[in-house]
Design a protein around this motif. Structure first.
Motif, PDB file in Angstrom:
ATOM      1  N   ARG A  81       0.807  -1.221   0.000  1.00  0.00           N
ATOM      2  CA  ARG A  81       0.000   0.000   0.000  1.00  0.00           C
ATOM      3  C   ARG A  81       0.837   1.265   0.000  1.00  0.00           C
ATOM      4  N   ASP A  86       6.204   8.198   0.697  1.00  0.00           N
ATOM      5  CA  ASP A  86       4.778   8.519   0.842  1.00  0.00           C
ATOM      6  C   ASP A  86       4.525   9.231   2.169  1.00  0.00           C
ATOM      7  N   VAL A  88       2.107   9.740   5.242  1.00  0.00           N
ATOM      8  CA  VAL A  88       1.095   8.894   5.861  1.00  0.00           C
ATOM      9  C   VAL A  88       0.747   9.418   7.255  1.00  0.00           C
ATOM     10  N   ARG A 110      -1.185  -1.381   7.507  1.00  0.00           N
ATOM     11  CA  ARG A 110      -2.629  -1.141   7.453  1.00  0.00           C
ATOM     12  C   ARG A 110      -3.158  -0.367   8.654  1.00  0.00           C
ATOM     13  N   ALA A 113      -2.816   5.512   6.645  1.00  0.00           N
ATOM     14  CA  ALA A 113      -3.452   5.918   5.397  1.00  0.00           C
ATOM     15  C   ALA A 113      -2.640   7.051   4.785  1.00  0.00           C
ATOM     16  N   HIS A 114      -2.855   7.288   3.501  1.00  0.00           N
ATOM     17  CA  HIS A 114      -2.170   8.384   2.806  1.00  0.00           C
ATOM     18  C   HIS A 114      -2.702   9.733   3.281  1.00  0.00           C
ATOM     19  N   PRO A 116      -3.637  13.384   2.126  1.00  0.00           N
ATOM     20  CA  PRO A 116      -3.872  14.128   0.876  1.00  0.00           C
ATOM     21  C   PRO A 116      -2.861  15.262   0.715  1.00  0.00           C
ATOM     22  N   GLY A 264      -7.126   1.630   8.968  1.00  0.00           N
ATOM     23  CA  GLY A 264      -6.650   2.375   7.816  1.00  0.00           C
ATOM     24  C   GLY A 264      -7.755   2.773   6.858  1.00  0.00           C
ATOM     25  N   VAL A 265      -8.798   1.945   6.751  1.00  0.00           N
ATOM     26  CA  VAL A 265      -9.906   2.253   5.844  1.00  0.00           C
ATOM     27  C   VAL A 265     -10.666   3.484   6.334  1.00  0.00           C
ATOM     28  N   THR A 268      -8.761   6.638   5.778  1.00  0.00           N
ATOM     29  CA  THR A 268      -8.873   7.106   4.399  1.00  0.00           C
ATOM     30  C   THR A 268     -10.154   7.919   4.222  1.00  0.00           C
ATOM     31  N   ALA A 271      -9.605  11.276   5.874  1.00  0.00           N
ATOM     32  CA  ALA A 271      -8.729  12.105   5.038  1.00  0.00           C
ATOM     33  C   ALA A 271      -9.503  12.732   3.889  1.00  0.00           C
ATOM     34  N   ARG A 272     -10.419  11.984   3.314  1.00  0.00           N
ATOM     35  CA  ARG A 272     -11.224  12.512   2.209  1.00  0.00           C
ATOM     36  C   ARG A 272     -12.118  13.657   2.696  1.00  0.00           C
TER      37      ARG A 272
END
Length: 312
Positions: A81, A86, A88, A110, A113-114, A116, A264-265, A268, A271-272
């Protein structure tokens, strides 16, 4: 690397810097060069010898902290991933020791997460524990629905101000308790009804609550009193007070304890929301890593609106 550690439980003064080897990631782990680390109430409780999080947090020396943001510095075998370089963020290992007050952290990929591109590291570091707590309570546990009435105690705190906004994204009518000086800012974040817990009785200020979130340890009984039959009370810091489960059952209501988990999900998703300006993470202040004790003193005053962050 530098990290904050403690050799005994106690006040903020027990926190001090030390030099230790940089950790190596094992398979499925990443190593993160930490640029910022969030400060949470659980950090201060563990430092003082409380919180009951397990054997590795009861016998110093240990390093507190779980919120991290930074750059992937190395990856273990099997990681797909992330790549070196990256950006994170995450809440690794909770409730086991993560050692986030440090220049490097290793943990399962996991748990992260990234970040943005448009989100800065301080904001990212302030998000994981508080954001995941709010998300997992309101989305995963309570499954808040449109037009439900949600009561959030300590709405101006790190978890509370994010919970207000996440509940609003679900279409809820949100009621929050906070000191009067925080009301205008909370309304700007979407709070529908603000209650000054210093001046108003909850039972007189609201009613017909579907979901109540007690982030204070003391508002469980008063929350039950304003809940609809079938409503859910989530008790966060120290579990369900003795006798409250039986009281809730006798009134046709529900109560549960809660402890946040790495996810991690969900990170994400958070983060969005931040990237789309749907979720605002309030930064109450920043401190250099070596001033971790000062950050703890500030947090323990109990008046912080939003999150404190250590910068590296």
């Amino acid at each position: 690397m530098r990290r904050i550690t403690q050799d005994t439980a106690g006040g903020p003064e027990v926190l001090h810097l030390e030099e230790v080897p940089v950790p190596e990631p094992i398979p499925t782990e990443i190593r993160v060069r930490v640029t910022a680390a969030g400060v949470n109430p659980v950090d201060t409780k563990v430092r003082a010898g409380g919180a009951g999080l397990g054997d590795d947090m009861t016998s110093p020396p240990f390093t507190v902290g779980w919120d991290v943001a930074g750059v992937v510095d190395a990856v273990g075998m099997g990681v797909t991933r992330f790549a070196v370089g990256d950006r994170v963020f995450g809440m690794p290992w909770f409730p086991r020791q993560a050692g986030a007050y440090a220049e490097y952290v290793t943990a399962p990929s996991r748990h992260f997460a990234h970040i943005p591109d448009a989100v800065d590291d301080v904001t990212a570091a302030a998000t994981p524990l508080a954001g995941l707590t709010a998300w997992q309570i309101l989305v995963d546990t309570a499954d808040v629905q449109r037009d439900q009435r949600v009561l959030i105690h300590a709405a101006g705190g790190g978890v509370g101000h994010l919970a207000v906004q996440i509940a609003k994204t679900r279409g809820a009518h949100v009621v929050g308790t906070a000191s009067g000086g925080k009301h205008a800012d909370l309304v700007a974040l979407g709070l529908d009804d603000a209650i000054d817990h210093h001046a108003e009785e909850i039972a007189q200020a609201t009613r017909d609550i579907d979901v109540a979130v007690d982030l204070t340890e003391v508002n469980g009984p008063s929350s039950l009193a304003v809940m609809r039959p079938g409503g859910l009370l989530v008790c966060v810091p120290s579990g369900v007070p003795e006798g409250l489960t039986e009281q809730a059952r006798s009134e046709g209501k529900r109560v549960t304890d809660f402890l946040v988990e790495p996810d991690g999900v969900a990170l994400t998703g958070l983060a969005r929301l931040i990237d789309e300006d749907v979720l605002t993470v309030r930064i109450a202040g920043t401190f250099p890593l070596e001033d971790a004790a000062a950050a703890h003193r500030e947090l323990e005053k109990g008046s912080t609106f939003g999150k404190l962050v250590l910068t590296l």
